[in-house]
Design an enzyme around this catalytic site. Structure first.
Site, PDB file in Angstrom:
ATOM      1  N   CYS A   1       0.878  -1.156   0.000  1.00  0.00           N
ATOM      2  CA  CYS A   1       0.000   0.000   0.000  1.00  0.00           C
ATOM      3  C   CYS A   1       0.923   1.215   0.000  1.00  0.00           C
ATOM      4  O   CYS A   1       2.083   1.109   0.407  1.00  0.00           O
ATOM      5  CB  CYS A   1      -0.887  -0.020   1.237  1.00  0.00           C
TER       6      CYS A   1
ATOM      7  N   CYS B   1      -4.267  -1.218  -1.949  1.00  0.00           N
ATOM      8  CA  CYS B   1      -4.808   0.116  -2.190  1.00  0.00           C
ATOM      9  C   CYS B   1      -4.655   0.431  -3.668  1.00  0.00           C
ATOM     10  O   CYS B   1      -3.744  -0.059  -4.329  1.00  0.00           O
ATOM     11  CB  CYS B   1      -4.149   1.172  -1.312  1.00  0.00           C
TER      12      CYS B   1
ATOM     13  N   CYS C   1       5.978  -0.663  -9.759  1.00  0.00           N
ATOM     14  CA  CYS C   1       6.587  -1.437  -8.678  1.00  0.00           C
ATOM     15  C   CYS C   1       8.005  -1.835  -9.051  1.00  0.00           C
ATOM     16  O   CYS C   1       8.337  -1.946 -10.230  1.00  0.00           O
ATOM     17  CB  CYS C   1       5.789  -2.720  -8.422  1.00  0.00           C
TER      18      CYS C   1
END
Length: 179
Positions: A16, A92, A100
């Protein structure tokens, strides 16, 4: 000597943005619900540096472990000396839309977004109720996940089931899809 698939312990990372509420809650729930079969971790792209006190309160009341929970950067898990993840779940929508790091070992990914309980304005009672709701939605997803027959299911079917878990009650829509 090869390890029997049922003896394998899987590493799971919950992501998140702030790593202060939802991912922390998920890490704690899996630590208890998946004990012996899963090792849970959490991190954020822009960690707040502190765990939300309502997250701790709700976890303790539900008798989930809160020891060693801390807000940390996902970069800790992209290093060469980090545990290799088998699964990475965003909880989220902002984290699902972010770029990422490349995770060593190419883990399976899915988006399990739910509303941010820390974004609720109101009384402490209203804020706490939002955390209880988040904890319930995450527990439902995690219990469904821990009940999957991981050692006997093919990768495509597993990926489909992981995505379906993310569509359970309380699901939000990601800004883009990491999976």
């Amino acid at each position: 000597m090869s390890e029997h698939p049922s003896d394998r312990v899987f590493n799971v990372l919950f992501l998140c943005t702030a790593n202060s509420s939802r991912s922390i809650i998920a890490e704690s729930i899996l630590r208890k619900e998946g004990r012996g079969r899963f090792r849970s971790f959490s991190a954020g792209s822009q960690p707040r540096g502190t765990v939300n006190p309502f997250a701790i309160k709700v976890l303790e009341r539900a008798e989930y472990p809160t020891d060693n929970l801390r807000s940390k950067s996902w970069l800790e898990f992209a290093r060469s000396d980090a545990p290799v993840m088998d699964f990475v779940f965003t909880v989220c929508d902002d984290a699902a839309g972010e770029s990422c790091p490349i995770w060593p070992g190419q883990p399976m990914t899915a988006h399990w977004g739910i509303e941010d309980p820390a974004a609720v304005n109101g009384t402490d009672l209203e804020k706490e109720a939002a955390f209880v709701t988040a904890q319930r939605y995450l527990k439902n997803r995690i219990v469904a996940f821990t009940n999957l027959p991981l050692s006997s299911i093919d990768k495509l079917s597993l990926h489909t089931q992981l995505r379906e878990i993310g569509k359970a009650d309380g699901a939000t829509s990601p800004r883009s899809n990491i999976a």
